[in-house]
Motif scaffolding. Sequence first.
Motif, PDB file in Angstrom:
ATOM      1  N   UNK A 196       0.971  -0.998   0.058  1.00 52.67           N
ATOM      2  CA  UNK A 196      -0.063   0.129   0.134  1.00 52.67           C
ATOM      3  C   UNK A 196       0.817   1.352  -0.040  1.00 52.67           C
ATOM      4  N   UNK A 197       1.801   1.279  -0.909  1.00 50.17           N
ATOM      5  CA  UNK A 197       2.717   2.325  -0.938  1.00 50.17           C
ATOM      6  C   UNK A 197       3.536   2.555   0.194  1.00 50.17           C
ATOM      7  N   UNK A 198       3.671   3.585   0.868  1.00 42.29           N
ATOM      8  CA  UNK A 198       4.663   3.435   1.946  1.00 42.29           C
ATOM      9  C   UNK A 198       3.946   3.282   3.362  1.00 42.29           C
ATOM     10  N   UNK A 199       2.701   2.731   3.349  1.00 41.71           N
ATOM     11  CA  UNK A 199       1.917   2.311   4.472  1.00 41.71           C
ATOM     12  C   UNK A 199       2.102   0.887   4.673  1.00 41.71           C
ATOM     13  N   UNK A 200       2.713   0.325   5.559  1.00 39.81           N
ATOM     14  CA  UNK A 200       2.767  -1.133   5.708  1.00 39.81           C
ATOM     15  C   UNK A 200       1.583  -1.805   6.385  1.00 39.81           C
ATOM     16  N   UNK A 201       1.353  -3.119   6.050  1.00 39.25           N
ATOM     17  CA  UNK A 201      -0.038  -3.431   6.423  1.00 39.25           C
ATOM     18  C   UNK A 201       0.044  -4.973   6.436  1.00 39.25           C
ATOM     19  N   UNK A 202      -1.055  -5.700   6.946  1.00 41.60           N
ATOM     20  CA  UNK A 202      -0.865  -7.334   6.707  1.00 41.60           C
ATOM     21  C   UNK A 202      -0.661  -7.679   5.405  1.00 41.60           C
ATOM     22  N   UNK A 203      -1.104  -7.039   4.375  1.00 40.18           N
ATOM     23  CA  UNK A 203      -0.676  -7.416   3.024  1.00 40.18           C
ATOM     24  C   UNK A 203       0.790  -7.645   2.825  1.00 40.18           C
ATOM     25  N   UNK A 204       1.629  -6.828   3.533  1.00 40.56           N
ATOM     26  CA  UNK A 204       2.969  -7.068   3.474  1.00 40.56           C
ATOM     27  C   UNK A 204       3.264  -8.356   4.315  1.00 40.56           C
ATOM     28  N   UNK A 205       2.760  -8.878   5.406  1.00 36.06           N
ATOM     29  CA  UNK A 205       2.858  -9.811   6.006  1.00 36.06           C
ATOM     30  C   UNK A 205       2.618 -10.964   4.895  1.00 36.06           C
ATOM     31  N   UNK A 206       1.502 -10.896   4.183  1.00 35.63           N
ATOM     32  CA  UNK A 206       1.096 -11.940   3.297  1.00 35.63           C
ATOM     33  C   UNK A 206       2.246 -12.205   2.198  1.00 35.63           C
ATOM     34  N   UNK A 207       2.467 -11.138   1.525  1.00 34.00           N
ATOM     35  CA  UNK A 207       3.480 -11.225   0.345  1.00 34.00           C
ATOM     36  C   UNK A 207       4.730 -11.474   0.940  1.00 34.00           C
ATOM     37  N   UNK A 208       5.371 -10.801   2.102  1.00 33.79           N
ATOM     38  CA  UNK A 208       6.678 -11.311   2.710  1.00 33.79           C
ATOM     39  C   UNK A 208       6.900 -12.600   3.218  1.00 33.79           C
ATOM     40  N   UNK A 209       5.637 -13.120   3.487  1.00 35.76           N
ATOM     41  CA  UNK A 209       5.591 -14.669   3.968  1.00 35.76           C
ATOM     42  C   UNK A 209       6.021 -15.627   2.803  1.00 35.76           C
ATOM     43  N   UNK A 210       5.064 -15.372   1.921  1.00 28.73           N
ATOM     44  CA  UNK A 210       5.468 -16.127   0.487  1.00 28.73           C
ATOM     45  C   UNK A 210       6.811 -16.346   0.158  1.00 28.73           C
ATOM     46  N   UNK A 211       7.241 -15.073  -0.006  1.00 28.72           N
ATOM     47  CA  UNK A 211       8.415 -14.462  -0.664  1.00 28.72           C
ATOM     48  C   UNK A 211       9.616 -14.977   0.214  1.00 28.72           C
ATOM     49  N   UNK A 212       9.522 -14.907   1.558  1.00 27.97           N
ATOM     50  CA  UNK A 212      10.563 -15.297   2.244  1.00 27.97           C
ATOM     51  C   UNK A 212      10.797 -16.888   2.595  1.00 27.97           C
ATOM     52  N   UNK A 213       9.506 -17.641   2.391  1.00 28.54           N
ATOM     53  CA  UNK A 213       9.798 -18.949   2.105  1.00 28.54           C
ATOM     54  C   UNK A 213      10.596 -19.374   1.072  1.00 28.54           C
ATOM     55  N   UNK A 214      10.142 -18.596  -0.243  1.00 28.74           N
ATOM     56  CA  UNK A 214      11.181 -18.909  -1.382  1.00 28.74           C
ATOM     57  C   UNK A 214      12.466 -18.618  -1.277  1.00 28.74           C
ATOM     58  N   UNK A 215      12.832 -17.283  -0.620  1.00 29.28           N
ATOM     59  CA  UNK A 215      14.134 -16.935  -0.517  1.00 29.28           C
ATOM     60  C   UNK A 215      14.841 -17.907   0.436  1.00 29.28           C
ATOM     61  N   UNK A 216      14.197 -18.177   1.504  1.00 30.68           N
ATOM     62  CA  UNK A 216      15.057 -19.248   2.483  1.00 30.68           C
ATOM     63  C   UNK A 216      15.383 -20.513   2.044  1.00 30.68           C
ATOM     64  N   UNK A 217      14.396 -21.006   1.131  1.00 27.33           N
ATOM     65  CA  UNK A 217      14.541 -22.600   0.843  1.00 27.33           C
ATOM     66  C   UNK A 217      15.031 -22.953  -0.540  1.00 27.33           C
ATOM     67  N   UNK A 218      14.929 -21.807  -1.567  1.00 30.31           N
ATOM     68  CA  UNK A 218      15.036 -22.257  -2.749  1.00 30.31           C
ATOM     69  C   UNK A 218      16.426 -21.779  -3.500  1.00 30.31           C
ATOM     70  N   UNK A 219      17.044 -22.588  -4.009  1.00 27.20           N
ATOM     71  CA  UNK A 219      18.531 -22.083  -4.563  1.00 27.20           C
ATOM     72  C   UNK A 219      18.281 -21.422  -5.665  1.00 27.20           C
ATOM     73  N   UNK A 220      17.304 -21.165  -6.239  1.00 21.92           N
ATOM     74  CA  UNK A 220      16.810 -20.302  -7.397  1.00 21.92           C
ATOM     75  C   UNK A 220      16.575 -19.010  -7.097  1.00 21.92           C
ATOM     76  N   UNK A 221      16.620 -18.593  -5.782  1.00 25.29           N
ATOM     77  CA  UNK A 221      15.867 -17.334  -5.535  1.00 25.29           C
ATOM     78  C   UNK A 221      16.635 -16.100  -5.968  1.00 25.29           C
TER      79      UNK A 221
END
Length: 246
Positions: A196-221
């Motif tokens: 939401x621009x420069x307003x952090x929200x739970x939408x960032x928890x959602x997107x961050x959760x999925x992306x962090x999973x990929x970053x931490x586990x996938x060698x193709x990050x």
Amino acid sequence: MSSPIIFYDIPSTLSGNAWSPNTWKTRYALNIKGVPYKTEWVEYPDIEALAKKIGAPPTGTKGDGSPSFTLPIINDPNTGKVVSDSFLIAEYLDATYPGGNTLFPPGTKPLIAAFEAGLIGGIGSILPLQLAISCYILNPSSEKYFRVTREASFGKKIEEFSPAGAQRDADWAKGKEGLAAVDGWLSNNGGGKFVMGNTISYADGILGGWLTWIKLTNGEWKDFASWHGGRWGTYVTNLQPFAAVL
């Protein structure tokens, strides 16, 4: 001073322990709110017994009709409340701890729910690969449980979820194509760092959760992070202040 919320998460063999996208959503929510908490690590086979012991509501139903229990769960000693499911936990945190950042700005709950559905639809083709990879970063008891339950759901071996070669390449390419829509949505947020621009929200928890999973586990990050002008790598970097594992 408030006592810390007890946050139940699933451990792994990774250095930071945390890995699961669903529990990362709650971890981000807690960090965004700035609510004191402490993590208690629970292996997969022990989740149901824990949930029943502390009175956590079920989050679904098994094939035989009995209730199923999943993490994340929080246990708040300040109110006596035990809450399951990442979205419901985020709602609870806003209602109970109104200070600090707001996870759901007024009128945004349905939009945030729709955002998650669209995001999962976009990356759906790479989720089988992510599940397969995740099996190998779990501790032995959880690895066995994860393998048995996921193979029963998919009707095939973990190794067949997204086999290396043409199938995996196609899944990866389809995921990139699917995320193009999400990239388009974020391109309209005014150039801010968050959903939401420069307003952090739970939408960032959602997107961050999925992306962090990929970053931490996938060698193709590194490849994934570069997609769509490097949006995903930059985004995860912007979320680092809220990524503490406490």
